[in-house]
Design an enzyme around this catalytic site. Structure first.
Site, PDB file in Angstrom:
ATOM      1  N   ASP A  45       0.840  -1.198   0.000  1.00 23.47           N
ATOM      2  CA  ASP A  45       0.000   0.000   0.000  1.00 23.47           C
ATOM      3  C   ASP A  45       0.879   1.253   0.000  1.00 23.47           C
ATOM      4  OD1 ASP A  45       0.870  -0.188   2.607  1.00 23.47           O
ATOM      5  OD2 ASP A  45      -1.122  -0.007   3.520  1.00 23.47           O
ATOM      6  N   SER A  46       2.203   1.042   0.030  1.00 24.95           N
ATOM      7  CA  SER A  46       3.147   2.131  -0.225  1.00 24.95           C
ATOM      8  C   SER A  46       2.886   2.762  -1.592  1.00 24.95           C
ATOM      9  CB  SER A  46       4.593   1.603  -0.168  1.00 24.95           C
ATOM     10  OG  SER A  46       4.742   0.470  -1.002  1.00 24.95           O
ATOM     11  N   ASP A  84      -1.010  -6.204  -0.192  1.00 25.92           N
ATOM     12  CA  ASP A  84      -1.345  -5.552   1.081  1.00 25.92           C
ATOM     13  C   ASP A  84      -2.845  -5.348   1.235  1.00 25.92           C
ATOM     14  OD1 ASP A  84       0.847  -5.119   2.710  1.00 25.92           O
ATOM     15  OD2 ASP A  84       1.298  -3.123   1.921  1.00 25.92           O
ATOM     16  N   LYS A 112      -1.232  -9.452   3.116  1.00 26.52           N
ATOM     17  CA  LYS A 112      -0.487  -8.956   4.278  1.00 26.52           C
ATOM     18  C   LYS A 112      -1.316  -7.960   5.065  1.00 26.52           C
ATOM     19  CE  LYS A 112       3.367  -6.201   3.807  1.00 26.52           C
ATOM     20  NZ  LYS A 112       2.973  -4.957   4.480  1.00 26.52           N
ATOM     21  N   GLU A 114      -1.330  -5.385   8.743  1.00 31.26           N
ATOM     22  CA  GLU A 114      -0.525  -4.749   9.784  1.00 31.26           C
ATOM     23  C   GLU A 114      -1.179  -4.896  11.146  1.00 31.26           C
ATOM     24  OE1 GLU A 114       0.171  -0.612   8.904  1.00 31.26           O
ATOM     25  OE2 GLU A 114       1.007  -1.055   6.930  1.00 31.26           O
ATOM     26  N   GLU A 181       9.124  -4.184  10.508  1.00 27.86           N
ATOM     27  CA  GLU A 181       9.548  -2.896   9.951  1.00 27.86           C
ATOM     28  C   GLU A 181      10.129  -1.985  11.020  1.00 27.86           C
ATOM     29  OE1 GLU A 181       6.721  -1.072   7.300  1.00 27.86           O
ATOM     30  OE2 GLU A 181       7.754   0.868   7.331  1.00 27.86           O
TER      31      GLU A 181
HETATM   32  O1  KIV Z   1       3.637  -1.124   1.586  1.00 25.40           O
HETATM   33  C1  KIV Z   1       4.805  -1.548   1.583  1.00 25.40           C
HETATM   34  O2  KIV Z   1       5.612  -1.270   0.686  1.00 25.40           O
HETATM   35  C2  KIV Z   1       5.218  -2.413   2.689  1.00 25.40           C
HETATM   36  C3  KIV Z   1       6.669  -2.769   2.789  1.00 25.40           C
HETATM   37  C4  KIV Z   1       7.435  -1.580   3.241  1.00 25.40           C
HETATM   38  C5  KIV Z   1       6.916  -3.934   3.661  1.00 25.40           C
HETATM   39  O3  KIV Z   1       4.405  -2.788   3.486  1.00 25.40           O
HETATM   40 NA    NA Z   2       2.405  -1.767   3.349  1.00 29.68          NA
END
Ligand code: KIV
Ligand code: NA
Length: 264
Positions: A45-46, A84, A112, A114, A181
């Site tokens: 989600d970056s 994500d 994934k 969080e 992280e």
């Molecule tokens: O969103 C992302 O890029 C991430 C990584 C930094 C692990 O969650």
């Molecule tokens: Na992320």
């Protein structure tokens, strides 16, 4: 290169071989990363920050991650792809399952999320429904408005131990992979030693079972922003392929991350 699966990642951990991962958001980069031997591609989600120019990941939606997951899958049919779950798409198990299904249909092999032990029931529900889970602890960017900034986590003994406990709870709930992280190197090691499942770090030192970076960071795209834990592999490698191959090789050899990329 054929697809590595969860069992393959586990085998790498057992054999002490480092796992390599990068974020990817489109087919062209996904193809290149896969060809260069990157084990895991993450549609992070970056993308809210590096593609959309936002200042956090909070506004990113499930449809956006699904769209980029389709793009990545189209470029790399054989890659192991994690997508994500964005902000507020997993507030409870049933909603999480419905949203995760979108990402699986888009081509993800794993999702994934969080958070710590408060996600135990959600991880159990996803796994029971046939959706493999990567958990993510330490710095939680989706919670930046609660934390009050992007800060290193687990620096004192109590919070380090809490991270180990969360990791163990998530593993027991069925998580098959863990991202950690922005934590000190010794905490990254402690968590990796405590768990059977592979632990992939970003800003978590060199002792984790693998490394992940945001692709834009490791290509040095933003001159004003190169976080401590990343490195400009394009400057070093001279080409996109050279950069990615250098990253893979340095992770395998234990050269990246070097001490200057780590927190203590
Ligand atoms: O969103 C992302 O890029 C991430 C990584 C930094 C692990 O969650
Ligand atoms: Na992320």
């Amino acid at each position: 290169m054929s697809r590595i699966r969860t069992a393959g990642l586990l085998k790498k951990k057992r054999n002490g071989e480092k796992i390599t991962a990068l974020t990817a958001y489109d087919s062209s980069f996904a193809k290149l990363f896969h060809e260069c031997g990157v084990d895991v591609l993450l549609i992070g989600d970056s993308l809210g920050m590096v593609l959309q120019g936002l200042d956090s990941t909070v506004p990113v939606t499930i449809d956006e991650v699904a769209y980029h997951t389709r793009c990545v899958r189209a470029g790399s049919s054989d890659a192991f792809v994690i997508a994500d779950m964005p902000f507020m798409t997993y507030p409870e198990p049933l909603i999480a399952c419905e949203n995760a299904a979108e990402l699986m249909r888009a081509g993800a092999n794993m999702v994934k999320l969080e958070g710590g032990d408060w996600l135990v029931e959600t991880v159990q529900a996803l796994t029971r429904q046939g959706i493999p889970v990567c958990a993510h602890i330490g710095l939680l960017p989706q919670s930046v408005n609660v934390i009050g900034g992007y800060k290193v986590q687990g620096r004192d003994e109590a919070s380090a131990q809490a991270l180990v406990d969360h990791a163990l709870a998530l593993e027991a709930a069925g998580a098959q992979l863990l991202v950690v992280e922005c934590i000190p190197t010794h905490v990254g090691k402690r968590i990796s030693d405590a768990l059977n499942i592979p632990v992939i770090g970003i800003g978590a030192g060199k002792e984790t079972d693998g490394q992940i970076l945001v692709m834009h960071d490791m290509l040095g795209m933003n001159a004003d922003y190169l976080p401590k834990f990343t490195k400009d592999f394009l400057a070093q490698g001279g080409s996109l392929r050279g950069a990615v191959s250098a990253y893979v090789e340095e992770v395998h050899q234990g050269k990246f991350p070097a001490p200057e990329h780590c927190f203590d």
